[in-house]
Design an enzyme around this catalytic site. Structure first.
Site, PDB file in Angstrom:
ATOM      1  N   SER A 216       0.837  -1.190   0.000  1.00 22.51           N
ATOM      2  CA  SER A 216       0.000   0.000   0.000  1.00 22.51           C
ATOM      3  C   SER A 216       0.884   1.256   0.000  1.00 22.51           C
ATOM      4  O   SER A 216       1.734   1.404  -0.872  1.00 22.51           O
ATOM      5  CB  SER A 216      -0.960  -0.040   1.188  1.00 22.51           C
ATOM      6  OG  SER A 216      -1.990   0.904   1.023  1.00 22.51           O
ATOM      7  N   ASP A 428      -8.449  -3.925  -6.457  1.00 21.79           N
ATOM      8  CA  ASP A 428      -7.966  -3.428  -5.177  1.00 21.79           C
ATOM      9  C   ASP A 428      -8.666  -2.113  -4.875  1.00 21.79           C
ATOM     10  O   ASP A 428      -8.551  -1.160  -5.647  1.00 21.79           O
ATOM     11  CB  ASP A 428      -6.444  -3.218  -5.257  1.00 21.79           C
ATOM     12  CG  ASP A 428      -5.826  -2.816  -3.935  1.00 21.79           C
ATOM     13  OD1 ASP A 428      -6.464  -2.071  -3.162  1.00 21.79           O
ATOM     14  OD2 ASP A 428      -4.685  -3.233  -3.671  1.00 21.79           O
ATOM     15  N   HIS A 457      -7.205  -5.849  -0.826  1.00 15.92           N
ATOM     16  CA  HIS A 457      -6.021  -5.001  -0.666  1.00 15.92           C
ATOM     17  C   HIS A 457      -4.947  -5.801   0.055  1.00 15.92           C
ATOM     18  O   HIS A 457      -5.096  -6.152   1.212  1.00 15.92           O
ATOM     19  CB  HIS A 457      -6.413  -3.766   0.144  1.00 15.92           C
ATOM     20  CG  HIS A 457      -5.371  -2.696   0.199  1.00 15.92           C
ATOM     21  ND1 HIS A 457      -4.811  -2.136  -0.934  1.00 15.92           N
ATOM     22  CD2 HIS A 457      -4.787  -2.071   1.248  1.00 15.92           C
ATOM     23  CE1 HIS A 457      -3.941  -1.204  -0.576  1.00 15.92           C
ATOM     24  NE2 HIS A 457      -3.905  -1.154   0.744  1.00 15.92           N
TER      25      HIS A 457
END
Length: 494
Positions: A216, A428, A457
């Site tokens: 991320s 995602d 995610h």
């Protein structure tokens, strides 16, 4: 992103046996490792993790790298040492995302999430709290309970007047940050400086190079590190990727696109389970979303308004495992019944996390500075991505951030060794595929990209796609990447 990897929360809920271990062979004793306190490791006895020897230490780094001998701050670091010295090849620095998420317990979270033993044998897995976060010179914005409970998502703006009203709240938070007791850290709490801290960690550990696994926001941190220090990265894995601009205004707006990319997975899930009463076709579930959002915008139910409904739905679509809780929440709101436990989650202890996020994203890049620009963006995104466009494009504290910037954003490019492996889910919500493709393009010959036909995610090692997971494991253990970009098909059970 309040919770950038769903499994980042595992770093708050994993246990480690707090006993020192013998330094790994070949590592100079330049860092004094010792037992982690429970607060440092954020451990609980309820973890499924095996007995793991997580050690902690601190390292002094310059607040301002332009003045390396000036004020120093402490960065907290942790180590899950390889227990196979003969197989150890170096260190694997990790980051769970954020910004604003502690990474001290992340090595154990990874091990508990089935990071392959071959990887655990090959590396000392290193965690750390990025500057401004957790145990590393934590910053504050003196956020009130009401500000914390609102979270990171601006209220859904249905009109230009809604954006103008939110500007006052955004300005107030920016002023609180810039007048807090940690305001001196504002211009220095950046991704570039955190990357420089990473290189100080590498140096203190006596390693000529470091390998990296970040997800991320951690994908951007890794991209910045390997751009600033191209010769000091070994094997760089970037998971669930932000675009080359990092967590900028484009990334914030892209959350609305990510929601719409991901939502069909939930619609199919709920439609296949008529017991929830949300519809028997994906189209009906989709219609139920807008019906509930409109109703909650007009009249909140059990403390949940339309913005919070959208945000909680989005947040919990980070993981397939959370889909039942989303359906249960919808069902409870639809019928005005008691909400599932933890809905909404407590934000009582989130002040530092939210403040650190503001410090980083507002200092990394310049955001639009006029209300009119946000009004225009909201008008566009509310039509393009109606589920959440009115929130993700609206105004936040970065619009009123102090002008001082120590340096321009780091430009991600193709100069450096070809040692980057990107891994990405196709659907995602938090870091949509569209942004990852732009980062892949920016890296050029430096990167190879593996995409997995799955939603959620976080790919490695949390996802179930063995094709994608095996590609990352092979790279970390052997150094071999796929010969070209690889698309991994959906697998049974996904």
């Amino acid at each position: 992103m309040r919770k950038t990897l769903p499994l980042a929360a595992a770093a708050i809920a994993v246990a480690a046996t707090m006993i020192p271990s013998v330094p790994a062979a070949g590592t100079p004793d330049t860092v004094r490792w010792g037992p982690c306190s429970e607060k440092e490791a954020a451990a609980t006895a309820a973890s499924p993790a095996p007995s793991l020897r997580l050690e902690c230490s601190t390292l002094e780094v310059p607040l301002d790298y332009r003045d390396p001998d000036g004020r120093q701050i402490e960065v907290a670091i942790s180590r899950l040492a390889s227990e196979k010295p003969s197989r150890r090849r170096g260190v694997l620095l990790t980051n769970p995302g954020g910004p604003g998420i502690s990474g001290l317990g992340y090595p154990v979270a990874l091990a508990a999430s089935k990071l392959p033993q071959k990887v655990l044998d090959s590396y000392d897995v290193i965690g750390f709290d990025p500057r401004g976060t957790g145990r590393s010179a934590p910053v504050t914005c003196d956020l009130t309970p009401a500000q914390r409970n609102r979270g990171n998502l601006p209220p859904y703006a249905h009109t230009a007047a809604d954006v103008a009203r939110q500007a006052g709240s955004a300005r107030t938070i920016a002023e609180q940050c810039s007048t807090s007791k940690t305001a001196s850290m504002l211009p220095h709490t950046t991704t570039a400086n955190t990357a420089r801290d990473m290189d100080r960690i590498r140096e203190a550990l006596g390693e000529p190079k470091l390998s990296y696994l970040g997800g991320s926001y951690g994908s951007y941190l890794g991209a910045v590190y390997t751009t600033l220090f191209p010769g000091r990265g070994d094997r760089i894995v970037l998971d669930s990727n932000l675009g080359p601009g990092g967590y900028d205004v484009t990334a914030m707006r892209s959350l609305a696109r990510g929601f719409e990319d991901r939502f069909p997975d939930f619609a199919a899930f709920a439609a296949a389970r008529p017991e929830y009463g949300l519809g028997t076709t994906p189209r009906q579930v989709n219609a139920k979303f807008f019906e509930l959002a409109k109703r909650l915008d007009a009249k909140p139910v059990r403390g949940i308004d339309g913005t919070l409904f959208r945000g909680l739905t989005f947040d919990r679509l980070y993981s397939d495992a959370s889909m039942p809780s989303v359906a249960e929440m919808w069902q409870a709101l639809d019928r005005d019944r008691p909400l599932p436990p933890g809905t909404p989650p407590s934000m009582e202890d989130m002040e530092n996390s939210m403040a650190a996020r503001f410090y980083v994203i507002c200092s990394d890049s310049r955001w639009p500075g006029t209300v009119r620009e946000y009004q225009r963006d909201v008008a566009v995104d509310r039509l393009r991505y109606p589920m959440m466009g009115g929130s993700a494009a609206s105004i936040g504290p970065c619009a009123f951030w102090p002008d001082e910037r120590v340096e321009p954003p780091v430009r991600i490019g193709d100069r450096g060794p070809s040692n980057v492996l990107m891994v990405q889910n196709e659907r995602d919500p938090g870091t949509p595929l569209a942004g990852a493709l732009k980062l892949r393009q920016a890296f050029g010959k430096r990167a190879t990209m593996v995409t997995a036909d799955q939603g959620g995610h976080g790919v490695y090692p949390f996802g179930r796609n063995t094709c994608a997971n095996d590609a990352v494991t092979a790279f970390l253990v052997t150094g071999q990447r796929p010969a070209r970009d690889l698309a991994c098909a959906a697998e049974p059970g996904e």
